[in-house]
Design an enzyme around this catalytic site. Sequence first.
Site, PDB file in Angstrom:
ATOM      1  N   ARG A 103       0.860  -1.183   0.000  1.00  0.00           N
ATOM      2  CA  ARG A 103       0.000   0.000   0.000  1.00  0.00           C
ATOM      3  C   ARG A 103       0.892   1.227   0.000  1.00  0.00           C
ATOM      4  O   ARG A 103       1.798   1.347   0.816  1.00  0.00           O
ATOM      5  CB  ARG A 103      -0.864  -0.060   1.256  1.00  0.00           C
ATOM      6  N   THR A 107      -0.939   7.674  -1.149  1.00  0.00           N
ATOM      7  CA  THR A 107      -2.197   7.598  -1.920  1.00  0.00           C
ATOM      8  C   THR A 107      -3.145   6.549  -1.328  1.00  0.00           C
ATOM      9  O   THR A 107      -4.329   6.548  -1.645  1.00  0.00           O
ATOM     10  CB  THR A 107      -1.906   7.192  -3.372  1.00  0.00           C
ATOM     11  N   ASP A 203      -0.186  -1.552  13.079  1.00  0.00           N
ATOM     12  CA  ASP A 203       0.302  -2.132  11.828  1.00  0.00           C
ATOM     13  C   ASP A 203       0.526  -3.626  12.033  1.00  0.00           C
ATOM     14  O   ASP A 203       1.443  -4.031  12.764  1.00  0.00           O
ATOM     15  CB  ASP A 203       1.606  -1.436  11.404  1.00  0.00           C
ATOM     16  N   ASP A 206       4.047  -4.990  11.147  1.00  0.00           N
ATOM     17  CA  ASP A 206       5.070  -4.590  12.131  1.00  0.00           C
ATOM     18  C   ASP A 206       4.906  -5.361  13.431  1.00  0.00           C
ATOM     19  O   ASP A 206       5.881  -5.767  14.061  1.00  0.00           O
ATOM     20  CB  ASP A 206       4.979  -3.093  12.427  1.00  0.00           C
TER      21      ASP A 206
HETATM   22  N1  URA Z   1      -2.812  -2.022   7.820  1.00  0.00           N
HETATM   23  C1  URA Z   1      -2.516  -2.343   9.100  1.00  0.00           C
HETATM   24  O1  URA Z   1      -1.609  -3.141   9.347  1.00  0.00           O
HETATM   25  N2  URA Z   1      -3.216  -1.752  10.088  1.00  0.00           N
HETATM   26  C2  URA Z   1      -4.208  -0.868   9.858  1.00  0.00           C
HETATM   27  O2  URA Z   1      -4.824  -0.376  10.798  1.00  0.00           O
HETATM   28  C3  URA Z   1      -4.501  -0.545   8.508  1.00  0.00           C
HETATM   29  C4  URA Z   1      -3.798  -1.143   7.515  1.00  0.00           C
END
Ligand code: URA
Length: 212
Positions: A103, A107, A203, A206
């Site tokens: 992603r 954008t 995330d 992560d």
């Molecule tokens: N990707 C993620 O890992 N967490 C989010 O909250 C949104 C996209």
Amino acid sequence: MQIHVADHPLISHKLTTLRDVNTDSPTFRRLADELVTLLAYEATRDVRTEPVQVQTPVALAQGVKLTSPKPLVVPILRAGLGMLEGMQRLLPTAEVGFLGMIRNEETLEASTYAERLPDDLSGRQCYVLDPMLATGGTLSAAIAFLVQRGAAHITAVCLLAAPEGIARVEADLADVSIPVLLVTAGLDEKLNEVGYIVPGLGDAGDRLYGVV
Ligand code: URA
């Protein structure tokens, strides 16, 4: 798209610990794995089977076995990898294809950087693994990819989903005629200004693998 929010108490319990900012990576990976196995149970409710007869020590019994072609599990790299073992635990004979999607954090649009999937998915049931259905860009692109290769049935398994992402996927799939199902452990409130799910869990990549 049919949506199933799995509201089992064990699922909610594990999800709550995943959300906790104090949960460390090893615990996060273990709980995500356990949670996916529970979601996989819900997600495979429509997996195709055919009748089969087996001889028990006592008599003949009627049963079922998974049909061919085998189901295809498609984790979206990188975070979807943390869901693969949990899914394979219930579907050990499924084949696995990989889609690498990233992603763009400005954008928020998704692009494909790697792909290892059969060219022909005709008649296949596909299970897409992506922990966070946030803006919907990644899942929408992944589903379009599988539809274009002929997939017959697609189930997306997500730990969490946001209403904005669901709306986007539904809009993008308006012309898709095959059944598409979303199975998730939670439908959260909204996205924040940088596209993170609120309250979410941060995330997912992560938290599974560290910041790289
Ligand atoms: N990707 C993620 O890992 N967490 C989010 O909250 C949104 C996209």
